[in-house]
Structure formats: structure tokens, C-alpha cells
Scaffold this motif. Structure first.
Motif, PDB file in Angstrom:
ATOM      1  N   LEU A  38     -10.151   3.229  -2.401  1.00 17.57           N
ATOM      2  CA  LEU A  38      -8.889   2.594  -2.700  1.00 17.57           C
ATOM      3  C   LEU A  38      -8.076   3.742  -3.381  1.00 17.57           C
ATOM      4  O   LEU A  38      -6.954   3.874  -3.511  1.00 17.57           O
ATOM      5  CB  LEU A  38      -8.897   1.479  -3.352  1.00 17.57           C
ATOM      6  N   LEU A  39      -8.884   4.228  -4.660  1.00 17.04           N
ATOM      7  CA  LEU A  39      -8.146   5.405  -5.486  1.00 17.04           C
ATOM      8  C   LEU A  39      -7.737   6.531  -4.520  1.00 17.04           C
ATOM      9  O   LEU A  39      -6.649   6.764  -4.709  1.00 17.04           O
ATOM     10  CB  LEU A  39      -9.154   5.525  -6.596  1.00 17.04           C
ATOM     11  N   LYS A  40      -8.659   6.980  -3.657  1.00 12.56           N
ATOM     12  CA  LYS A  40      -8.178   8.125  -2.586  1.00 12.56           C
ATOM     13  C   LYS A  40      -6.880   7.704  -1.830  1.00 12.56           C
ATOM     14  O   LYS A  40      -6.169   8.439  -1.903  1.00 12.56           O
ATOM     15  CB  LYS A  40      -9.322   8.183  -1.703  1.00 12.56           C
ATOM     16  N   ILE A  41      -6.979   6.359  -1.408  1.00 15.52           N
ATOM     17  CA  ILE A  41      -5.841   6.073  -0.618  1.00 15.52           C
ATOM     18  C   ILE A  41      -4.636   6.114  -1.460  1.00 15.52           C
ATOM     19  O   ILE A  41      -3.340   6.590  -1.224  1.00 15.52           O
ATOM     20  CB  ILE A  41      -5.917   4.670  -0.017  1.00 15.52           C
ATOM     21  N   PHE A  42      -4.631   5.489  -2.601  1.00 20.29           N
ATOM     22  CA  PHE A  42      -3.434   5.486  -3.786  1.00 20.29           C
ATOM     23  C   PHE A  42      -3.092   6.933  -4.037  1.00 20.29           C
ATOM     24  O   PHE A  42      -2.005   7.267  -4.192  1.00 20.29           O
ATOM     25  CB  PHE A  42      -3.956   4.594  -4.998  1.00 20.29           C
ATOM     26  N   VAL A  43      -3.992   7.877  -4.455  1.00 22.68           N
ATOM     27  CA  VAL A  43      -3.683   9.193  -4.612  1.00 22.68           C
ATOM     28  C   VAL A  43      -2.826   9.724  -3.469  1.00 22.68           C
ATOM     29  O   VAL A  43      -1.962  10.651  -3.619  1.00 22.68           O
ATOM     30  CB  VAL A  43      -4.732  10.108  -4.979  1.00 22.68           C
ATOM     31  N   ALA A  44      -3.513   9.411  -2.222  1.00 19.86           N
ATOM     32  CA  ALA A  44      -2.954  10.131  -1.071  1.00 19.86           C
ATOM     33  C   ALA A  44      -1.326   9.465  -0.788  1.00 19.86           C
ATOM     34  O   ALA A  44      -0.439  10.397  -0.709  1.00 19.86           O
ATOM     35  CB  ALA A  44      -3.611   9.799   0.192  1.00 19.86           C
ATOM     36  N   VAL A  45      -1.285   8.354  -0.898  1.00 16.67           N
ATOM     37  CA  VAL A  45       0.179   7.849  -0.981  1.00 16.67           C
ATOM     38  C   VAL A  45       1.083   8.413  -2.068  1.00 16.67           C
ATOM     39  O   VAL A  45       1.981   8.609  -1.525  1.00 16.67           O
ATOM     40  CB  VAL A  45       0.031   6.247  -0.984  1.00 16.67           C
ATOM     41  N   MET A  46       0.625   8.347  -3.255  1.00 16.65           N
ATOM     42  CA  MET A  46       1.320   8.951  -4.179  1.00 16.65           C
ATOM     43  C   MET A  46       2.093  10.330  -3.748  1.00 16.65           C
ATOM     44  O   MET A  46       2.990  10.754  -4.033  1.00 16.65           O
ATOM     45  CB  MET A  46       0.883   8.648  -5.636  1.00 16.65           C
ATOM     46  N   ALA A  47       0.715  11.284  -3.477  1.00 14.96           N
ATOM     47  CA  ALA A  47       1.262  12.558  -3.140  1.00 14.96           C
ATOM     48  C   ALA A  47       2.162  12.583  -1.831  1.00 14.96           C
ATOM     49  O   ALA A  47       2.998  13.714  -1.883  1.00 14.96           O
ATOM     50  CB  ALA A  47      -0.067  13.373  -2.564  1.00 14.96           C
ATOM     51  N   PHE A  48       1.796  11.835  -0.754  1.00 15.28           N
ATOM     52  CA  PHE A  48       2.920  11.809   0.254  1.00 15.28           C
ATOM     53  C   PHE A  48       4.455  11.430  -0.280  1.00 15.28           C
ATOM     54  O   PHE A  48       5.174  11.922   0.104  1.00 15.28           O
ATOM     55  CB  PHE A  48       2.477  10.986   1.262  1.00 15.28           C
ATOM     56  N   ALA A  49       4.315  10.492  -1.192  1.00 13.72           N
ATOM     57  CA  ALA A  49       5.745  10.010  -1.673  1.00 13.72           C
ATOM     58  C   ALA A  49       6.381  11.167  -2.454  1.00 13.72           C
ATOM     59  O   ALA A  49       7.526  11.414  -2.249  1.00 13.72           O
ATOM     60  CB  ALA A  49       5.560   8.804  -2.626  1.00 13.72           C
ATOM     61  N   MET A  50       5.498  12.012  -3.417  1.00 15.56           N
ATOM     62  CA  MET A  50       6.302  13.029  -4.080  1.00 15.56           C
ATOM     63  C   MET A  50       6.614  13.927  -3.080  1.00 15.56           C
ATOM     64  O   MET A  50       7.643  14.700  -3.500  1.00 15.56           O
ATOM     65  CB  MET A  50       5.198  13.453  -5.056  1.00 15.56           C
ATOM     66  N   ILE A  51       5.962  14.369  -2.069  1.00 21.34           N
ATOM     67  CA  ILE A  51       6.436  15.554  -1.076  1.00 21.34           C
ATOM     68  C   ILE A  51       7.587  15.143  -0.499  1.00 21.34           C
ATOM     69  O   ILE A  51       8.540  15.874  -0.371  1.00 21.34           O
ATOM     70  CB  ILE A  51       5.023  15.569  -0.167  1.00 21.34           C
ATOM     71  N   PHE A  52       7.790  13.808   0.076  1.00 17.98           N
ATOM     72  CA  PHE A  52       8.514  13.361   0.640  1.00 17.98           C
ATOM     73  C   PHE A  52       9.915  13.351  -0.020  1.00 17.98           C
ATOM     74  O   PHE A  52      10.921  13.823   0.466  1.00 17.98           O
ATOM     75  CB  PHE A  52       8.501  11.767   1.073  1.00 17.98           C
ATOM     76  N   LYS A  53       9.867  13.089  -1.414  1.00 12.90           N
ATOM     77  CA  LYS A  53      10.983  12.904  -2.200  1.00 12.90           C
ATOM     78  C   LYS A  53      11.497  14.505  -2.384  1.00 12.90           C
ATOM     79  O   LYS A  53      12.644  14.708  -2.561  1.00 12.90           O
ATOM     80  CB  LYS A  53      10.448  12.388  -3.804  1.00 12.90           C
ATOM     81  N   GLY A  54      10.517  15.348  -2.577  1.00 19.23           N
ATOM     82  CA  GLY A  54      10.749  16.790  -2.816  1.00 19.23           C
ATOM     83  C   GLY A  54      11.515  17.349  -1.287  1.00 19.23           C
ATOM     84  O   GLY A  54      12.569  17.958  -1.754  1.00 19.23           O
ATOM     85  N   ILE A  55      10.891  16.857  -0.350  1.00 20.01           N
ATOM     86  CA  ILE A  55      11.727  17.435   0.898  1.00 20.01           C
ATOM     87  C   ILE A  55      13.015  16.935   0.973  1.00 20.01           C
ATOM     88  O   ILE A  55      14.182  17.345   1.433  1.00 20.01           O
ATOM     89  CB  ILE A  55      10.969  16.990   2.266  1.00 20.01           C
TER      90      ILE A  55
END
Length: 103
Positions: A17-34
Motif C-alpha cells: 500500500l505504501l508503494k502504491i501510495f508513493v507511485a500515485v503521488m509521483a504520478f500526480a506530481m508528474i502529471f501536474k508538472g506536464i
């Protein structure tokens, strides 16, 4: 679903669950940057335009300073007095071209 089941599920799968949470947060930050790239590009264009305007205003200020220095000279004051007001210094010989005038 009861709360005990959810708690035991979280305990058992805490790392996943921690790995999934980190992955989702990383994806959200990358998406926001794009998504912000067009705004960043627009801001860079605005910065370039403003820098050009700053350079233009600096050149204009330099011209104004040069004109200010020129205006404070006696030669310039005499020139303006003669051209705009028709004034001349005492004991100055004035020559009038009569050949181009009416006869």
C-alpha cells in the motif's frame, strides 16, 4: 466489510500500500508538472518580452540623459532662441538672401 477486516488487510499489505501510495503521488506530481508546461512556456515568453522592454527603456533613458546634458549648454539655448523665437545676440550681423524673395 467490517473494520477489523480492513485493519488486518492494511497490516498485512502495509508495504504494498505504501508503494502504491508513493507511485500515485509521483504520478500526480508528474502529471501536474506536464500540465503546467504551457504556462511555463508562456511565462518565459513574457519574461523575454519584458527584458526587451527593459533594454529599450534603458536606451531611451540614456538618450534622455544625453539630451538633458545638451539642453543645458549655452549653444543649445542660443540655437533654440534663434530658431523658435527669432532672437539673436547683440552685435550679430544678419544676412538676408533677397535673391529668392519676390521682386
Amino acid at each position: 466489510m467490517n473494520i477489523g477486516y480492513i485493519a488486518s488487510f492494511i497490516k498485512a499489505h502495509k508495504k504494498q500500500l505504501l508503494k502504491i501510495f508513493v507511485a500515485v503521488m509521483a504520478f500526480a506530481m508528474i502529471f501536474k508538472g506536464i500540465m503546467q508546461q504551457p504556462q511555463i512556456a508562456q511565462n518565459k515568453k513574457e519574461i523575454a518580452r519584458l527584458n526587451e522592454q527593459i533594454e529599450y527603456e534603458k536606451q531611451r533613458q540614456e538618450e534622455i540623459d544625453q539630451m538633458r546634458q545638451k539642453v543645458n549648454t549655452d549653444e543649445y539655448i542660443e540655437k533654440i532662441a534663434e530658431e523658435k523665437l527669432g532672437l539673436v545676440k547683440n552685435n550679430v550681423k544678419i544676412f538676408v538672401d533677397v535673391s529668392s524673395g519676390e521682386q
